[in-house]
Every structure is written in C-alpha cells, then in structure tokens.
Design a protein around this motif. Structure first.
Motif, short mmCIF file in Angstrom:
data_model
loop_
_atom_site.label_atom_id
_atom_site.label_comp_id
_atom_site.label_asym_id
_atom_site.label_seq_id
_atom_site.Cartn_x
_atom_site.Cartn_y
_atom_site.Cartn_z
N ARG A 75 -2.65 -23.40 24.87
CA ARG A 75 -2.17 -22.23 24.12
C ARG A 75 -1.08 -22.60 23.13
N GLU A 76 -0.15 -23.44 23.58
CA GLU A 76 1.02 -23.74 22.76
C GLU A 76 0.72 -24.73 21.63
N SER A 77 -0.15 -25.71 21.90
CA SER A 77 -0.34 -26.80 20.94
C SER A 77 -1.76 -26.91 20.41
N PHE A 78 -2.75 -26.92 21.29
CA PHE A 78 -4.11 -27.22 20.85
C PHE A 78 -4.76 -26.05 20.12
N GLU A 79 -4.20 -24.83 20.28
CA GLU A 79 -4.71 -23.69 19.53
C GLU A 79 -3.89 -23.42 18.27
N ASP A 80 -2.86 -24.23 18.04
CA ASP A 80 -2.01 -24.09 16.86
C ASP A 80 -2.62 -24.90 15.72
N THR A 81 -2.94 -24.24 14.63
CA THR A 81 -3.66 -24.93 13.55
C THR A 81 -2.83 -26.03 12.90
N ALA A 82 -1.51 -25.85 12.82
CA ALA A 82 -0.68 -26.89 12.22
C ALA A 82 -0.62 -28.13 13.11
N ALA A 84 -2.89 -28.93 15.36
CA ALA A 84 -4.24 -29.49 15.35
C ALA A 84 -4.49 -30.30 14.08
N ARG A 85 -3.98 -29.82 12.95
CA ARG A 85 -4.18 -30.53 11.68
C ARG A 85 -3.58 -31.93 11.76
N TYR A 86 -2.38 -32.02 12.34
CA TYR A 86 -1.74 -33.33 12.47
C TYR A 86 -2.53 -34.23 13.42
N MET A 87 -2.98 -33.67 14.52
CA MET A 87 -3.78 -34.45 15.48
C MET A 87 -5.04 -34.98 14.83
N ASN A 88 -5.73 -34.11 14.10
CA ASN A 88 -7.00 -34.51 13.49
C ASN A 88 -6.80 -35.55 12.39
N GLU A 89 -5.69 -35.47 11.68
CA GLU A 89 -5.45 -36.39 10.56
C GLU A 89 -5.12 -37.80 11.05
N HIS A 90 -4.39 -37.89 12.15
CA HIS A 90 -3.84 -39.20 12.53
C HIS A 90 -4.47 -39.83 13.77
N PHE A 140 3.65 -31.69 27.37
CA PHE A 140 4.65 -31.71 26.30
C PHE A 140 4.72 -30.31 25.71
N ASN A 141 5.93 -29.79 25.47
CA ASN A 141 5.99 -28.54 24.73
C ASN A 141 5.71 -28.84 23.25
N PRO A 142 5.49 -27.84 22.43
CA PRO A 142 5.07 -28.11 21.06
C PRO A 142 6.01 -29.01 20.27
N THR A 143 7.31 -28.81 20.42
CA THR A 143 8.28 -29.65 19.70
C THR A 143 8.19 -31.09 20.16
N GLN A 144 8.19 -31.28 21.49
CA GLN A 144 8.05 -32.64 22.03
C GLN A 144 6.74 -33.29 21.57
N TRP A 145 5.69 -32.50 21.55
CA TRP A 145 4.37 -33.03 21.20
C TRP A 145 4.34 -33.52 19.75
N MET A 146 4.86 -32.72 18.86
CA MET A 146 4.88 -33.14 17.45
C MET A 146 5.77 -34.37 17.26
N GLN A 147 6.92 -34.39 17.92
CA GLN A 147 7.80 -35.56 17.80
C GLN A 147 7.14 -36.81 18.36
#
Length: 688
Positions: A75-82, A84-90, A140-147
């Motif tokens: 819910r917090e990360s994998f359904e967030d389009t921003a 997901a965009r980073y995950m898909n790109e890298h 990981f919470n969303p902030t931790q995940w992106m970092q």
C-alpha cells in the motif's frame, strides 16, 4: 497486454490502470500485486535475461498472501506511482511467493540474515543480474525505501567493482551456510546429549504462561511433541508439566479462534492473547497432531475439543471439493488486522441477548480479553470457568452446551462480516502435514468420518494429481494446474503422511508409496558425500546456492523429517541402507543439538528412538485395526505399528498369521516377546 516499459496499461476488462506480468500467475500473493504500477516479473528467464541485457540490478521482493506487513509495504510503496517509476527505471523487479518458491526464499533470507542478523517478510533483496545478493532487508517505510534504492543504485553505478566484490563474499557465505559435512566421529548416541539439550532448554520455559519466556510466541508443534516424548521416557515431571501448561494456555488464549476453531500463526505477547491473526494450514495440521498426542497422554477433554474444532475449521474453511486443502487465511480484512475476529460489548449484547452475561464472563470480555479501540479478543480463563460453575450453579456439561449455543450465534453473525482473504493454492507439503494431523487424531479418538476419511481423500489427491510421470511430485496446485517441481519438504512430509496412513489402515499400498517416494528423493536430492539431502532436486535449474534445511522451526526441517522416515522405512522393510542413512544424518547433526534444543527438536525425537527401546508392535489377524486403536488410547512414545488381517510378506509380519486369531507381538530390534491377544497385556510388555 503491457503497453509501456513500466508495465502500466488500461485494462479493457476492468478498471485497473496497471497490469503487469503477474496477471498470468496462479499464486494469490502474486495476483495481489498484478495491478501494481511496479513492472513486476515472476522469477524466470525473462526477468533474469532482461537484467543481464540492460545491466540492471535485480530487486527480489518476497512475501506471502497472509503477511500483514507485506500488505502494508504494498500500500505504501508498491502502489505509489512515483516509487514504482523509480523501481521500474533502475531495477528489474521480481515478486516471489515464498510458499511457492521456498528455495529462492532460503537463498535470499540467508543473505539478509548474514547482512543484518535477522530476517522476516516482506523480504527485499537487491542482487546482481546473475542473482548474487548485494543488499537486503525486510519492511521499509516509503522514505527508507526510496533512500535505500537510491543508495544501492548509486553504489552500483559509481563503484561497481566494490559492489561485485561484496556480492562474491556474501554469496560464498550463502553457499556454505547450512551445509553439513560428514561427521568423522563414529556413531555413539548417548542419552547425555538429549539430557544436556533439554536441561539448557528448560531455562527458556515460561513457568506462568507456557511456551518460551519471551514474545512473540510461536506454537511450534515439533518442540512440544519432542518434550512430551522426552518427559514420558525420562519421567521428567517438569517437562511434562510445561507441555501441559503450554497446551492449556494456547487453547485458552486469543491465538486460538474460540468460536470458529483453528490457531493463528503466533502470539505477539507472552500471554498467547493477541495473535498475528493469519491462519496457516501448516500450523493447524501439526497442532492437530500435538493436541491428539496431548489427549493420549493427559486425557483432558479440552484437548479433544480442540482437535475436533480444528478439524472442523479445516473442513469448513480450508478444504476444496476435490479434497485438497487451501494454504492460509489472511490476517487482514477491510484493511485492518484482526477485524474479522474481534468484538465490541455492544455487538455481543445485540447478538446474544440474555446469554451475554455468561459469554462475557466465559470469554473475559472487558477483562483479560480487552484489546484496543473498545474491542475484545475472545479468550478463556480456567479459574474463571470454575467460578462460573459455582456462580451459575450449572454442571460442566451444561456450561459446554450453553457455550456451544453462544458460539453458534456468534459464528452466524461473524459470517456476515467481510472475510479475510483466502490463499486457495494447494501445497503438497502442507497438505501432507495436515494428513498426518488428521491420522493422529483418528488414532487418538477412533473417529473415521471426521479424521480418517478426509485424510484418505487428500492422500489420493496428492498421489493422483501431484505426482508426475517420472514418479516425482509437484509442489503446488491451483485451478486445475499442478506446477513447480517438488522440494524435499514435499517428499518428506508426504512419506510421513503415507506411513501414518499405513499405521491407521494397515493397507500396504501406503507403505509401498512411501518407499517409492523415498527412493525418488534419494536419487534426486541426496548428497552421498555429505550424507544429507539438498532442499532442491538435481532436475531444478541452478540458483546461486543449493541449500540444505537442517534446523527445525515452525515446520520441521526437511532433513530431520527425512531421517525419521528412513529410520521407520528401515524397520518396515528391514532395509539396512535406509537405517544407515538415518543414522549418518543424525550423527552429522548431533554435535549441534545441545546448543539450541528448540531448533533440533524433531532430530531429538529420532535421537530418543536411537537411545531408548524402540517398539515394533506387530498385529496379525482379523481384528488388527481394532487392537491398534485400543493400543492408541495410551500414549506410547518410541513405537511403530505394523499389521495385517491376513498373511503378509513384510518382514515383521512373516509367519505371524494364525487363522481365526489376532495376536499382538511386541518386538525390539526384531526380537519379539510372546504374542498376546489383549491390548492391556501388550502394554505391560511395553512398560507404559
């Protein structure tokens, strides 16, 4: 069809904005993620080739359908389009159902444990394009995940050589963890080993609430099965009292569904009160065995009630029309953990009317059962129940009848709620564990309709549906598709279940099927140099490591289960090769057992069988099954049953059939005492 690199699409058949490759999978967990904006791939060549071609790191994310924190991270990360965009790109993103692919889970769980000292699910691991892990963690919470993703991508882009060096070292650690070498010391099994193991374990007993003296508390059935046998054989009252206390407290706690039957996966507290509300088939199948054994030993009606209610729960909520058993019920409903199972006082009053006051006292509403936000988890208390009998001036039978009527009303209301998600895939290994539980209950209570009939139906399902053309097994079944080459756990638990079915029916086809599966496992899983079995078949595609499963956990290790099976098959068929393999496996593990008993409890049962007399109870004659059921009214550790209504060529039954008579032979190492005709006489020979 997918219309972009990110896997987003406009689904013409639904309102989903995104659909990825998981839409073609059968796993309920993978299908839960099929409409994430993340471009998830299932594990396979397509994803691995893409990572190689684009020189991207793999992002391997592992969970299971009933996992609460898996849902939270989705819910917090994998359904967030921003995100997901980073995950898909890298990264090339791979989703794995750990229950379908425990082999992959073992590899990346080992890596994360080596890196962080702990593990759990969701499990998220970054790996080189060839699968070698470089970093990982759990939730990981969303902030931790992106970092974290940013740091990993930067390291791989700017200092690739250092990342690859680390991956090499970590992979070597993963490869060598859990591998045991042949023990060069000669076999010398002494009781001192299990005495030392259990003595150290006693310091971790909770003398007030049972189980371990810490939270969370998992109901690990093989732990208490071992302790029950140890306590009985050594006449150790402290251990037996601990087992009885633990069985009582689990049965009275919130970890047990007081109105619907069945156990949750674990308790978050030391009191067995607040469960992690997911219900797993493997727990309930094994707890059926444990409470049946507990009834044989302690004769508590409570344990019989628990066994029957758990079997009824499995039949009602976890069984398909073809006799296959489903895998799990989710912890969450309507996005909240446990919402399906909890009650407010107001709702209880509304449903129960004049029965409310009795239910309130019986289920500790507003007292021990009080939870959060004005809700209650239904729990029981033995002292309060004795007080109820005095206060309400009713007998135990009257109280039981009234509580059954109360439960019926509460079940009727609960059935109107939105139900937790059902993981309706069928796993061969977990189904086999449940067969064993049902058979153990049949042997304890003699009820064929409730216990033996569904066990036989499921056993035939495995044999007819999950068996492949080469004689091996598949691991998973859903929607008519039998898939995924079987793991050692599928073989060892099916062999165990079929041996138990033989003991319940004396139909030799179950023994022959056990032997066929054991021979197949030896051919495709056994490492003769180490004297142990790999978890995966030699027919499977290579992962970065081929693991061995040696430590017992919530499910016994596949190697300990296999060793116990080979020990029994060695006795049934007088097969020295099987016996020697079991002995070698136990000898390999024995030096590790004293340090952490709860991690070697299933091995401990085999150790007891090697150090105490092991009784081969042979029954020949028309009343063989009836005599077996009589004997099973008594708890007898260290025993096996072998029987036939007619002459048999099995070694322990040869020349024992006498027309018109039923004889019981109590044997140890094929040396038999004088035959007797009554179960009580046989029990005297067994000294129990």
């Amino acid at each position: 069809m997918l219309t972009s690199k990110e896997g987003t699409m406009e689904d013409s058949e639904s309102n989903h904005l995104h659909t990825n490759r998981l839409i073609n999978e059968t796993s309920p967990y993978l299908l839960q993620h099929a409409h994430n904006p993340v471009d998830w791939y299932p594990w396979g060549e397509e994803a691995l080739n893409k990572a190689q071609q684009e020189n991207k790191l793999l992002l391997v994310s592992i969970g299971y359908s009933a996992c609460h924190w898996c849902h939270v991270m989705e819910r917090e990360s994998f359904e967030d389009t921003a995100v997901a965009r980073y995950m898909n790109e890298h990264f090339v993103c791979i989703k794995i159902d750990r229950e379908e692919r425990p082999d992959i889970d073992q590899v990346y769980m080992s890596a994360v444990q080596l890196m962080t000292g702990s593990g759990g699910w969701p499990l998220n691991c970054f790996a080189l394009p060839d699968g070698r892990p470089v970093f990982g963690g759990t939730y990981f919470n969303p902030t931790q995940w992106m970092q974290t993703m940013g740091q990993i991508h930067k390291a791989y882009t700017e200092d690739r050589e250092k990342v690859m060096e680390y991956a090499d070292r970590l992979t070597q650690g993963v490869k060598h963890s859990d591998l045991l070498d042949i023990n060069p010391m000669p076999v010398d099994f002494q009781k001192d080993t299990v005495i030392a193991m259990t003595s150290k374990w006693k310091h971790r007993f909770d003398p007030k609430e049972g189980g371990p003296n810490r939270a969370p508390k998992f109901p690990i059935p093989n732990n208490y099965s071992y302790l029950l046998q140890y306590g009985t054989l050594f006449l150790d009252k402290e251990v037996l009292d601990h087992v009885e206390l633990t069985l009582d407290k689990m049965a009275y706690g919130g970890i047990y569904d007081q109105i619907g039957g069945g156990f949750a996966r674990y308790s978050t507290d030391v009191d067995w009160k607040v469960p992690h509300f997911e219900k797993m088939l493997y727990d309930n199948g094994q707890l059926l065995s444990l409470y049946s054994e507990g009834y044989q030993r302690f004769k508590k009606p409570l344990y019989k009630d628990i066994a029957y209610q758990t079997a009824e729960y499995i039949d009602r909520e976890m069984t398909a029309k073809n006799g296959a058993f489903y895998s799990a019920l989710d912890a969450d409903s309507e996005g909240e953990e446990g919402k399906f199972y909890i009650w407010t006082e107001l709702e209880l009053k509304e449903v129960l009317g004049e029965d409310f006051e009795l239910a309130k006292e019986f289920y500790q509403v507003g007292k021990k059962g009080r939870w959060e936000h004005g809700t209650n988890i239904l729990v029981r208390d033995e002292k309060s129940e004795r007080a109820i009998l005095r206060k309400w001036e009713i007998s135990e039978d009257e109280l039981k009848t009234r509580i059954e009527a109360i439960n019926s009303k509460l079940m009727e209301r609960r059935d109107t709620r939105i139900r937790p998600g059902l993981d309706d895939k069928t796993l061969t290994s977990w189904n086999a564990l449940t067969i064993s539980g049902l058979v153990d209950a049949h042997l304890a209570f003699g009820d064929e309709a409730t216990f033996l009939k569904p066990a036989l139906k499921n056993a035939e399902f495995i044999w007819n549906t999950q068996r492949k053309s080469d004689g091996g097994l598949n691991h998973s079944f859903k929607e008519g598709r039998s898939t995924i080459n079987g793991y050692l756990e599928d073989y060892c638990f099916t062999i165990q279940a079929y041996i138990k079915l033989y003991e319940a029916t004396f139909d030799e086809k179950w023994l022959e099927r056990s032997k066929d599966l054991a021979d197949y496992a030896i051919e495709h899983f056994y490492d003769s140099q180490r004297g142990m079995f790999y978890f995966t078949s030699d027919l499977d595609p290579d992962l970065i490591a081929r693991k061995m499963e040696n430590s017992d956990n919530v499910i016994p290790a596949s190697n300990s289960s296999m060793a116990r099976n080979l020990f029994l098959l060695g006795h049934y068929f007088d097969n020295k090769a099987y016996s020697n393999m079991a002995e070698t496996m136990l000898n390999n593990v024995a030096p590790h057992m004293t340090g952490y008993g709860s991690g070697y409890s299933n091995w401990g049962i085999l150790y007891l069988q090697q150090t105490f007399p092991f009784y081969e109870i042979a029954i020949s004659g028309s009343d063989a099954r009836e005599k077996s059921l009589e004997l099973n009214q008594k708890y007898i550790p260290n025993k096996m049953f072998i029987g036939s209504k007619k002459d048999s060529h099995l070694p322990l039954l040869e020349n024992k059939y006498v027309e018109g008579e039923t004889y019981i032979y109590v044997c140890v190492n094929k040396a038999c005492q004088l035959p007797v005709t009554e179960a009580g006489e046989a029990l005297k020979q067994i000294n129990f």
